[in-house]
Design an enzyme around this catalytic site. Structure first.
Site, short mmCIF file in Angstrom:
data_model
loop_
_atom_site.label_atom_id
_atom_site.label_comp_id
_atom_site.label_asym_id
_atom_site.label_seq_id
_atom_site.Cartn_x
_atom_site.Cartn_y
_atom_site.Cartn_z
N ASP A 37 0.85 -1.20 0.00
CA ASP A 37 0.00 0.00 0.00
C ASP A 37 0.89 1.24 0.00
O ASP A 37 2.05 1.20 0.41
CB ASP A 37 -0.92 0.01 1.23
N ASP A 63 3.96 2.36 -4.46
CA ASP A 63 3.07 3.16 -5.30
C ASP A 63 2.83 2.33 -6.55
O ASP A 63 3.72 2.17 -7.39
CB ASP A 63 3.72 4.50 -5.65
N VAL A 64 1.62 1.81 -6.69
CA VAL A 64 1.33 0.85 -7.77
C VAL A 64 1.47 1.45 -9.17
O VAL A 64 1.55 0.72 -10.15
CB VAL A 64 -0.08 0.24 -7.63
N ASN A 90 -5.51 -4.58 -6.60
CA ASN A 90 -6.76 -4.09 -6.00
C ASN A 90 -6.74 -2.59 -5.68
O ASN A 90 -7.79 -1.97 -5.61
CB ASN A 90 -7.01 -4.91 -4.72
N TYR A 163 -13.90 7.08 -13.97
CA TYR A 163 -13.83 5.82 -13.19
C TYR A 163 -14.25 4.64 -14.08
O TYR A 163 -13.59 3.60 -14.12
CB TYR A 163 -14.73 5.94 -11.97
N LYS A 167 -12.24 1.25 -15.20
CA LYS A 167 -12.67 -0.10 -14.84
C LYS A 167 -13.01 -0.93 -16.08
O LYS A 167 -12.81 -2.15 -16.07
CB LYS A 167 -13.85 -0.04 -13.85
#
Ligand SMILES: NC(=O)c1ccc[n+]([C@@H]2O[C@H](COP(=O)([O-])OP(=O)(O)OC[C@H]3O[C@@H](n4cnc5c(N)ncnc54)[C@H](O)[C@@H]3O)[C@@H](O)[C@H]2O)c1
Length: 312
Positions: A37, A63-64, A90, A163, A167
């Site tokens: 995270d 940091d993804v 996720n 968003y 997705k």
């Protein structure tokens, strides 16, 4: 993946909400967990909670959106905790609201908010798969990848364009990659929840605050607290459902079946658009059509709901 006990899961955004629910559910099934995270304080709280329940865990700051950071974290995790069998992409942020009743519409979305959503929700998934899938392939023991999309991976209501775009991208990327990874024994699940108790609004506000223009323009007055008194699903129940999907290699994880009528409305709209050819008499060749087919759809459509193995 029939046997999960003793396997290692790497969960991004694992310090809060759905990711923490997955960590708790997986740990209860005897899995070892890496919680990744960007929020150090949340990581430390999650570490305490998970360790209290006896879980074998490691926390990592990540940091993804940074491919370089993924490489460094993967090297550290593999050296100190061992290989990763299950990757859960996720971590995510949402599209903000101006007030509880008014969404931030696309024409008002600042450029940097667009980039924040795309990097956190989509580039992250690319980074995660690019980092861990080659290692799973090389080891030859299979594995599983869970990508958190949303009901917004199927439905596109007004006010959520950015968003929804992120997705739908997760959905398409996951479906196509599922077909590439299946021959290596690597399963894929796309988590598509409706409302789940989490800190998503606060997380989004705090990530947005890191953007240079955060205190100016329409972005300055976006809300930072969740809708009051809105009942939502338990993240632990979502985590338990994801575990079942890993064991049964389910591609779509629909935690909220009450959305089925809305999904059917979209499917019906698409079906209704399939009619006359733009050039009657012309047909793409059978070879081109065959190249557009994914065995994944055929496999999933033939599944019976509720069928499958129990968790071991
Ligand atoms: N809560 C819902 O109702 C809901 C519904 C559908 C989908 N989702 C999706 O579920 C996922 C998890 O969200 P949640 O609702 O549990 O929210 P949450 O805010 O409780 O958890 C998200 C976690 O992701 C972390 N994160 C954010 N940006 C990051 C980054 N760049 N690098 C690493 N970590 C980062 C945050 O620190 C946080 O701990 C998201 O992808 C979200 O879009 C949530």
């Amino acid at each position: 993946m029939q046997f999960v006990a003793g396997k290692t899961a790497f969960i991004t955004g694992g310090a809060s909400g759905i990711g923490l629910g997955m960590a708790q559910a997986f740990a209860a099934a005897g899995m070892r967990i890496v919680v990744a995270d960007i929020d150090e304080a949340a990581l430390s709280r999650a570490e305490t909670t998970l360790k209290q329940s006896g879980a074998d865990i490691k926390t990592v700051s990540l940091d993804v959106s940074s491919g370089e950071a993924w490489k460094a974290v993967a090297a550290d995790v593999e050296a100190t905790f061992g290989p990763v069998d299950v990757l859960c992409n996720n971590a995510g942020v949402a599209q903000a609201r101006i007030t509880f009743d008014k969404h931030l519409e696309l024409v008002d979305v600042p450029d940097d908010l667009w980039h924040l959503l795309m990097e956190t929700n989509v580039t992250s998934v690319f980074n995660g798969i690019k980092t861990f899938a080659p290692k799973m392939i090389e080891r030859g023991n299979g594995g599983h990848i869970v990508n958190t999309a949303s009901m917004a991976g199927f439905l596109a209501p007004p006010g959520l364009a950015v968003y929804v775009a992120s997705k739908f991208a997760v959905m398409g990327l996951s479906e196509s990659a599922a077909g590439e990874l299946a021959p290596h024994g690597i399963g894929m699940s796309i988590l598509c929840p409706g409302g789940v108790q989490s800190n998503l609004v606060a997380t989004t506000a705090s990530r947005r605050a890191s953007l240079p223009g955060a205190s100016q323009g329409p972005a300055a007055s976006l809300i930072t607290a969740p809708l009051p008194h809105a009942p939502k699903m338990s993240p632990l129940k979502v985590g338990e459902r994801v575990l079942k999907a890993i064991v049964n290699n389910e591609l779509y994880v629909i935690t909220h079946p009450e959305y089925e009528p809305l999904m059917e409305e979209r499917f019906a709209a698409v079906r209704a658009a399939i009619g006359e050819s733009a050039e009657p008499g012309y047909l793409d060749t059978p070879t081109m059509l065959e190249r557009s087919r994914s065995q994944i759809y055929l496999d999933q459509a033939s599944r019976k709901q509720g069928a499958g193995s129990s968790i071991q």
